[in-house]
Write a protein that holds these residues in place. Sequence first.
Motif, PDB file in Angstrom:
ATOM      1  N   UNK A  77       0.972  -1.286   0.051  1.00 63.11           N
ATOM      2  CA  UNK A  77      -0.078   0.121   0.104  1.00 63.11           C
ATOM      3  C   UNK A  77       0.789   1.058   0.007  1.00 63.11           C
ATOM      4  N   UNK A  78       0.940   2.079  -1.061  1.00 61.10           N
ATOM      5  CA  UNK A  78       2.003   3.062  -1.328  1.00 61.10           C
ATOM      6  C   UNK A  78       1.182   4.426  -1.206  1.00 61.10           C
ATOM      7  N   UNK A  79       1.716   5.231  -0.815  1.00 62.89           N
ATOM      8  CA  UNK A  79       1.129   6.554  -0.366  1.00 62.89           C
ATOM      9  C   UNK A  79       1.799   7.538  -1.540  1.00 62.89           C
ATOM     10  N   UNK A  80       1.600   7.122  -2.631  1.00 65.87           N
ATOM     11  CA  UNK A  80       1.946   8.238  -3.813  1.00 65.87           C
ATOM     12  C   UNK A  80       1.319   7.777  -4.920  1.00 65.87           C
ATOM     13  N   UNK A  81       0.759   8.678  -5.635  1.00 63.06           N
ATOM     14  CA  UNK A  81       0.131   8.356  -6.952  1.00 63.06           C
ATOM     15  C   UNK A  81       0.889   7.377  -7.889  1.00 63.06           C
ATOM     16  N   UNK A  82       0.457   6.375  -8.472  1.00 64.68           N
ATOM     17  CA  UNK A  82       1.181   5.457  -9.215  1.00 64.68           C
ATOM     18  C   UNK A  82       0.887   5.592 -10.675  1.00 64.68           C
ATOM     19  N   UNK A  83      -0.434   6.231 -11.118  1.00 63.08           N
ATOM     20  CA  UNK A  83      -1.053   6.348 -12.426  1.00 63.08           C
ATOM     21  C   UNK A  83      -1.288   7.712 -12.694  1.00 63.08           C
ATOM     22  N   UNK A  84      -0.316   8.291 -13.391  1.00 59.73           N
ATOM     23  CA  UNK A  84      -0.481   9.768 -13.665  1.00 59.73           C
ATOM     24  C   UNK A  84      -0.277  10.133 -14.807  1.00 59.73           C
ATOM     25  N   UNK A  85      -1.315  10.153 -15.643  1.00 56.03           N
ATOM     26  CA  UNK A  85      -1.368  10.323 -17.206  1.00 56.03           C
ATOM     27  C   UNK A  85      -1.565  11.836 -17.392  1.00 56.03           C
ATOM     28  N   UNK A  86      -2.051  12.620 -16.707  1.00 49.41           N
ATOM     29  CA  UNK A  86      -2.458  14.068 -16.998  1.00 49.41           C
ATOM     30  C   UNK A  86      -1.094  14.777 -16.958  1.00 49.41           C
ATOM     31  N   UNK A  87      -1.033  15.925 -17.820  1.00 46.52           N
ATOM     32  CA  UNK A  87       0.123  16.860 -17.859  1.00 46.52           C
ATOM     33  C   UNK A  87       0.117  17.680 -16.865  1.00 46.52           C
ATOM     34  N   UNK A  88      -1.089  18.280 -16.551  1.00 47.03           N
ATOM     35  CA  UNK A  88      -1.444  19.465 -15.832  1.00 47.03           C
ATOM     36  C   UNK A  88      -2.440  19.180 -14.577  1.00 47.03           C
ATOM     37  N   UNK A  89      -2.852  19.887 -13.651  1.00 44.10           N
ATOM     38  CA  UNK A  89      -3.930  20.126 -12.898  1.00 44.10           C
ATOM     39  C   UNK A  89      -3.939  18.745 -12.151  1.00 44.10           C
ATOM     40  N   UNK A  90      -5.215  18.289 -11.696  1.00 46.39           N
ATOM     41  CA  UNK A  90      -5.194  17.071 -10.823  1.00 46.39           C
ATOM     42  C   UNK A  90      -5.852  15.865 -11.533  1.00 46.39           C
ATOM     43  N   UNK A  91      -5.564  14.755 -11.134  1.00 47.96           N
ATOM     44  CA  UNK A  91      -6.366  13.618 -11.757  1.00 47.96           C
ATOM     45  C   UNK A  91      -7.889  13.575 -11.289  1.00 47.96           C
ATOM     46  N   UNK A  92      -8.841  12.907 -11.722  1.00 50.41           N
ATOM     47  CA  UNK A  92     -10.034  13.213 -11.557  1.00 50.41           C
ATOM     48  C   UNK A  92     -10.331  12.343  -9.961  1.00 50.41           C
ATOM     49  N   UNK A  93      -9.521  11.426  -9.602  1.00 56.31           N
ATOM     50  CA  UNK A  93      -9.807  10.921  -8.280  1.00 56.31           C
ATOM     51  C   UNK A  93      -9.503  11.530  -7.376  1.00 56.31           C
ATOM     52  N   UNK A  94      -8.634  12.676  -7.768  1.00 54.25           N
ATOM     53  CA  UNK A  94      -8.137  13.654  -6.496  1.00 54.25           C
ATOM     54  C   UNK A  94      -9.486  14.613  -6.206  1.00 54.25           C
ATOM     55  N   UNK A  95     -10.032  14.837  -7.183  1.00 49.64           N
ATOM     56  CA  UNK A  95     -11.169  15.874  -7.116  1.00 49.64           C
ATOM     57  C   UNK A  95     -12.336  15.067  -6.146  1.00 49.64           C
ATOM     58  N   UNK A  96     -12.400  13.700  -6.327  1.00 54.11           N
ATOM     59  CA  UNK A  96     -13.416  13.071  -5.607  1.00 54.11           C
ATOM     60  C   UNK A  96     -13.120  12.877  -4.227  1.00 54.11           C
ATOM     61  N   UNK A  97     -11.517  12.713  -3.857  1.00 56.08           N
ATOM     62  CA  UNK A  97     -11.015  12.490  -2.474  1.00 56.08           C
ATOM     63  C   UNK A  97     -11.341  13.724  -1.931  1.00 56.08           C
ATOM     64  N   UNK A  98     -11.040  15.033  -2.736  1.00 57.48           N
ATOM     65  CA  UNK A  98     -11.185  16.429  -1.900  1.00 57.48           C
ATOM     66  C   UNK A  98     -12.508  16.637  -1.381  1.00 57.48           C
TER      67      UNK A  98
END
Length: 268
Positions: free
Chosen positions: A62-83
């Motif tokens: 269980x890793x506390x770091x994003x492991x799949x980051x395809x986006x060049x800018x902004x934040x990933x969709x999952x981060x908006x949900x977590x927020x």
Amino acid sequence: MRAQTLVGFDSAWTDNPRAPGAICAVRLEDGTAPVFYAPRLVRFSEALAFVDEAAVDYTLIALDQPTIVPNATSMRPVERVAASVISWIGGGVQPANRGKIGMFCNDSPIWPFLAALSAIEDPIVARTATSGRYLMEVFPALALASLDPSFFTRMGAPKYNPAVRRRFRPDDWRQVCAAAARSFDGWGVADAAAWCRAAGELPAPRKADQDRLDAMLCLAVAMHWRIEPAERSIMLGDTVSGYMVAPASADVRSRLIAAAGRTGVPYA
């Protein structure tokens, strides 16, 4: 139950020798007492060696770091949900994108680490598998909203980072340690619970102590995902745009699912 090792790794995102991450583990097997690997400070190469040493028939990191980051800018969709939870309780979500030099750019240390780890990144399969090496992304701040219901209140997020002195609250530090200890007690991992209680008694915790504690929270998420009923955890997002796994109380789950529905983010 065949032998299984669950690992919690707070990577610190970069490979700064002056600010390493922390890693810990528990080995479980029917008929034997749990084997606890107390959290230690590590860089990525040391974390890889730790996993290789602790790994058995089944291993989940269980890793506390994003492991799949395809986006060049902004934040990933999952981060908006977590927020939707983290912002409401008074915390913050650090955006992950490829523009973060040293964290997610092409030359960042996370990518060779993941390649060398050679783990399967499929949390749903990892939940019930009996063999193999698996990896999943977790987020301790989101986990805490379910591990202690008192944190899931408006502006109720614990301020337990001693590096931010003006906001650090010793009582919050002790409460986070106590919440982790209760979880490990519930799973019968007495040594891990004792470590958390001892951490809660530190008179002046340092940033390195918080890194170790966050590794323990990552481990708690892994155990929650693996041991508890499926409805007590949630996977947000997917392995294409990014995802997170976290414990989810009924109230936390409701808020996350509502946010996922608004943003079109899948969950399981």
